[in-house]
Design an enzyme around this catalytic site. Structure first.
Site, PDB file in Angstrom:
ATOM      1  N   ASP A  96       0.998  -1.156  -0.329  1.00  0.00           N
ATOM      2  CA  ASP A  96       0.121  -0.001  -0.002  1.00  0.00           C
ATOM      3  C   ASP A  96       1.091   1.167   0.095  1.00  0.00           C
ATOM      4  O   ASP A  96       1.369   1.756   1.120  1.00  0.00           O
ATOM      5  CB  ASP A  96      -0.967  -0.058   1.182  1.00  0.00           C
ATOM      6  CG  ASP A  96      -1.967   1.198   1.281  1.00  0.00           C
ATOM      7  OD1 ASP A  96      -1.614   2.284   0.541  1.00  0.00           O
ATOM      8  OD2 ASP A  96      -2.818   1.051   1.931  1.00  0.00           O
ATOM      9  N   VAL A  97       1.016   1.967  -0.983  1.00  0.00           N
ATOM     10  CA  VAL A  97       2.015   2.816  -1.264  1.00  0.00           C
ATOM     11  C   VAL A  97       1.668   4.127  -0.322  1.00  0.00           C
ATOM     12  O   VAL A  97       2.777   4.875  -0.086  1.00  0.00           O
ATOM     13  CB  VAL A  97       2.266   3.253  -2.709  1.00  0.00           C
ATOM     14  CG1 VAL A  97       3.060   2.259  -3.605  1.00  0.00           C
ATOM     15  CG2 VAL A  97       0.955   3.824  -3.420  1.00  0.00           C
ATOM     16  N   ASP A 236      -8.232  15.185 -20.707  1.00  0.00           N
ATOM     17  CA  ASP A 236      -8.023  13.775 -21.123  1.00  0.00           C
ATOM     18  C   ASP A 236      -7.604  13.428 -22.387  1.00  0.00           C
ATOM     19  O   ASP A 236      -6.800  12.644 -22.487  1.00  0.00           O
ATOM     20  CB  ASP A 236      -9.251  13.039 -20.701  1.00  0.00           C
ATOM     21  CG  ASP A 236      -9.076  11.671 -20.793  1.00  0.00           C
ATOM     22  OD1 ASP A 236      -8.159  11.090 -20.180  1.00  0.00           O
ATOM     23  OD2 ASP A 236     -10.139  10.885 -21.647  1.00  0.00           O
ATOM     24  N   HIS A 241      -2.945  13.715 -26.317  1.00  0.00           N
ATOM     25  CA  HIS A 241      -2.766  13.152 -27.539  1.00  0.00           C
ATOM     26  C   HIS A 241      -2.997  13.807 -28.852  1.00  0.00           C
ATOM     27  O   HIS A 241      -2.111  13.788 -29.719  1.00  0.00           O
ATOM     28  CB  HIS A 241      -4.101  11.964 -27.665  1.00  0.00           C
ATOM     29  CG  HIS A 241      -4.199  10.795 -26.470  1.00  0.00           C
ATOM     30  ND1 HIS A 241      -2.886  10.487 -26.163  1.00  0.00           N
ATOM     31  CD2 HIS A 241      -5.061  10.389 -26.173  1.00  0.00           C
ATOM     32  CE1 HIS A 241      -3.265   9.529 -25.232  1.00  0.00           C
ATOM     33  NE2 HIS A 241      -4.353   9.470 -25.062  1.00  0.00           N
ATOM     34  N   LYS A 341     -16.671  11.275 -26.927  1.00  0.00           N
ATOM     35  CA  LYS A 341     -16.910  10.156 -26.462  1.00  0.00           C
ATOM     36  C   LYS A 341     -18.419  10.104 -27.207  1.00  0.00           C
ATOM     37  O   LYS A 341     -19.037  11.017 -27.425  1.00  0.00           O
ATOM     38  CB  LYS A 341     -17.140  10.108 -25.048  1.00  0.00           C
ATOM     39  CG  LYS A 341     -15.628   9.906 -24.496  1.00  0.00           C
ATOM     40  CD  LYS A 341     -15.445   9.322 -23.140  1.00  0.00           C
ATOM     41  CE  LYS A 341     -14.171   9.214 -22.587  1.00  0.00           C
ATOM     42  NZ  LYS A 341     -13.469   8.064 -23.310  1.00  0.00           N
TER      43      LYS A 341
END
Length: 487
Positions: A96-97, A236, A241, A341
Site C-alpha cells: 500500500d504505497v 484527457d 494525444h 466520446k
C-alpha cells in the site's frame, strides 16, 4: 538526483508495475509484455513484479491474471507454452504505497538489475512512490520511471509532479508515455515527411489549406466516470494525444533522430501555437456533452445518466477547436482538432488538405479539386492520398480516387501494438517517443487559458446525441472557413 549516465541494457530487467492489479495493467501492459516475451524482445533475465494492496500470494495473483488479462491476447497470438513461460516471469508484492515503505519490494528486486518502475496509478501518488523508491535504495543510474497520463490537471500541478519526480530521477530516466506515439502509423508519419523528398516542398502554406485531427471514441465514460468528470475531454485527450499528433504534422525536420533533436522541434511547435483570449475561445472552440442516443444499434444513456456523474455536471465529453501554428511554414493554415466520446464510430485520423489549383480548369467539378493525405490511426492503420482522375468515357470529367499505401501487404513483419512498442523502447532506453518535461509544460501553458476561459464564460456544453458526430456548432466551426469535417 541520480546520474544521467547512459544505462547498461545488457543487465537483467525488473519491470515493476505499481497499480499492477488495475485495468490498464490487465488490458494493456501485461498483454503487451506477453507479446514482447513471445517474440524474444525482453532480456532473458526479465521479471515482471506487480504491486497492489490486495492480500494476494503469487498463486492468487496468477489466477487473477488468467481471469482478467489473458482474454486481451488474441487467439492468433496465444500459445500455451509461451503463456506458461511468461507467467513464470510474474511476481506479486503486496504494497500500500500510501501506508507502507517499500522494503518488501527492495527485498524482491535484484541488485544490479535494470529497474523499470511503471506508475500505473493516480498522478497524486507519483510523488509518494518516487520518494519511497529513493528511500528504499531502489533508484540508481540504471533505473527508469514510466509516468502514465494525465500528468497533472493544469500547468501548476504538472510542474509540481515534474519537480517531485525530478528530485529522484534524471530527465533521461523519465518516460512520460503517450500511447499514440507508439502507433505504427504515427511513427510512419515521421518517415513519410522526412524520408521522402516528394512531400517536403508541398508541406507548408500556401500549398496546404487546412489540417484536421480527429480522435473519436464510440464508447462512453463507463467505469471511468468518477475520474472523467473531474477531467473532461480537454485534459484527457486534447492536451496530450491531439497536441502530440499536431506536433508531428507541424514540426520542422530535426537535425537527427536523437531524442532531444526530435523533441526540440516538437517543443517549438507547442510554443508557436496561437494563444486563446476570451473572444477566441467563444468563437473558435466548441464544448459538447452527449445525451442519450443509440450506439451499435443499442440505446445508451446520456452522460448525466452515467453512474457516478453528478446530475448537474458541466464536464465536456467533446471538444472541437480551431487553432494556428504561427510560423512561416504554417502561416494562416487552420488546424482543426476534434475529440469526443459516444460518437458515431471509433475513428482516429489526420487529414491534410491541399489547396486547390490556382485556376479552375475543370469548373464543373463539385466542391473543387480535393487532394488530401489521410493518415488513419484506428481502428485500422493506413495512409491514403486522394487525387483526382479522369472518369472513363468521353469528356473530361473527374472523379476522386485513392492511392493507398497498404502497410499490411507491403511488409511481412508483424505490427506491434502501441504499448508493446513503447515498453520495448523503455527497456532499450529509447526516449524519442516520450514527452520531455518542457514539452508537457508547454502543452499545459496552451491548454490552461482555454479551460479557464470556459469557466469565465460559464456556458454549458452543447448537447449532442450519442452515436452522432458531435454538436452542430462543430460543423459550423469549419463551414465558415469553407471546410467540412472528413468522416
Amino acid at each position: 538526483m541520480t546520474s544521467s549516465a547512459q544505462p547498461d541494457n545488457s543487465l537483467p530487467l525488473d519491470m515493476i508495475i505499481f497499480g499492477g492489479m488495475g485495468d490498464l495493467a490487465m488490458r494493456k501492459l501485461l498483454p503487451a509484455l506477453y507479446m514482447a516475451h513471445l517474440h524474444g524482445n525482453l532480456p532473458a533475465a526479465t521479471r515482471i513484479i506487480s504491486t497492489g494492496r490486495q492480500d494476494f500470494n503469487r498463486e492468487a495473483y496468477l489466477a487473477f491474471v488468467e481471469e482478467h488479462s489473458r482474454s486481451f491476447i488474441s487467439d492468433g497470438n496465444f500459445a500455451d507454452d509461451a503463456w506458461r513461460s511468461f507467467l513464470q516471469r510474474l511476481e506479486f508484492v503486496r504494497v500500500d504505497v500510501q501506508q507502507d515503505d517499500l522494503s518488501a519490494l527492495a527485498k524482491v528486486s535484484r541488485e544490479g538489475a535494470i529497474r523499470v518502475f511503471y506508475l500505473s496509478t493516480a498522478p497524486s501518488l507519483f510523488t509518494t512512490i518516487c520518494e519511497k523508491l529513493s528511500a528504499a535504495g531502489l533508484v540508481d543510474a540504471n533505473a527508469r520511471v514510466v509516468l502514465e497520463k494525465p500528468l497533472g490537471s493544469d500547468l501548476a500541478s504538472a510542474v509540481d509532479i515534474n519537480e517531485a519526480v525530478g528530485k529522484h530521477f534524471a530527465e533521461s530516466q523519465i518516460y512520460r508515455i503517450d500511447h499514440y506515439l507508439g502507433k505504427e502509423t504515427v511513427q510512419n508519419l515521421m518517415v513519410l515527411r522526412f524520408g521522402n523528398s516528394i512531400l517536403e516542398p508541398l508541406w507548408r502554406a500556401p500549398n496546404i489549406s487546412s489540417v484536421q485531427i480527429t480522435v473519436a471514441e464510440e464508447v462512453g465514460v463507463g467505469s471511468r466516470a468518477g475520474f472523467y468528470d473531474g477531467t473532461g475531454a480537454m485534459r484527457d485527450m486534447v492536451q496530450n494525444h491531439l497536441l502530440q499528433l499536431l506536433c508531428i504534422v507541424a514540426m520542422e525536420p530535426p537535425a537527427s533522430l536523437a531524442p532531444d533533436a526530435v523533441r526540440d522541434e516538437k517543443l517549438k511547435v507547442l510554443r508557436s501555437l496561437r494563444r486563446f483570449n476570451l473572444a477566441a475561445i467563444a468563437r473558435d472552440t466548441v464544448r459538447g456533452q452527449y445525451i442519450r442516443g443509440a450506439s451499435g444499434n443499442q440505446a445508451v444513456p446520456g452522460y448525466l445518466e452515467e453512474k457516478n456523474v453528478p446530475p448537474d455536471s458541466g464536464t465536456e465529453t467533446f471538444v472541437a477547436l480551431r487553432t494556428y501554428v504561427d510560423t512561416w511554414r504554417w502561416s494562416k493554415v487552420p488546424f482543426y482538432l476534434r475529440t469526443g466520446k459516444r460518437m458515431e464510430r471509433r475513428s482516429s485520423k489526420i487529414v491534410v488538405e491541399f489547396a486547390n489549383p490556382p485556376f479552375p480548369l475543370f469548373p464543373e467539378t463539385p466542391g473543387g479539386v480535393a487532394n488530401r493525405l489521410v493518415i488513419e490511426l484506428q481502428p485500422e492503420e493506413a495512409i491514403k492520398l486522394q487525387v483526382m482522375a479522369k472518369q472513363p468515357g468521353s469528356g473530361m470529367h473527374m472523379q476522386q480516387v485513392e492511392l493507398n499505401l497498404d502497410l499490411h501487404s507491403a511488409f511481412t513483419q508483424r505490427r506491434a501494438e502501441a504499448y508493446e512498442r513503447l515498453l520495448i523502447d523503455v527497456v532499450r532506453g529509447r526516449l524519442t517517443h516520450f514527452m520531455r518535461r518542457d514539452e508537457l509544460e508547454a502543452a499545459w501553458e496552451w491548454a490552461d487559458p482555454i479551460i479557464n476561459g470556459w469557466g469565465a464564460l460559464n456556458e454549458k456544453p452543447r448537447s449532442y446525441a450519442a452515436g452522432t458526430w458531435g454538436p452542430s456548432e462543430s460543423f459550423a466551426l469549419l463551414a465558415r472557413d469553407g471546410f467540412s469535417w472528413f468522416e
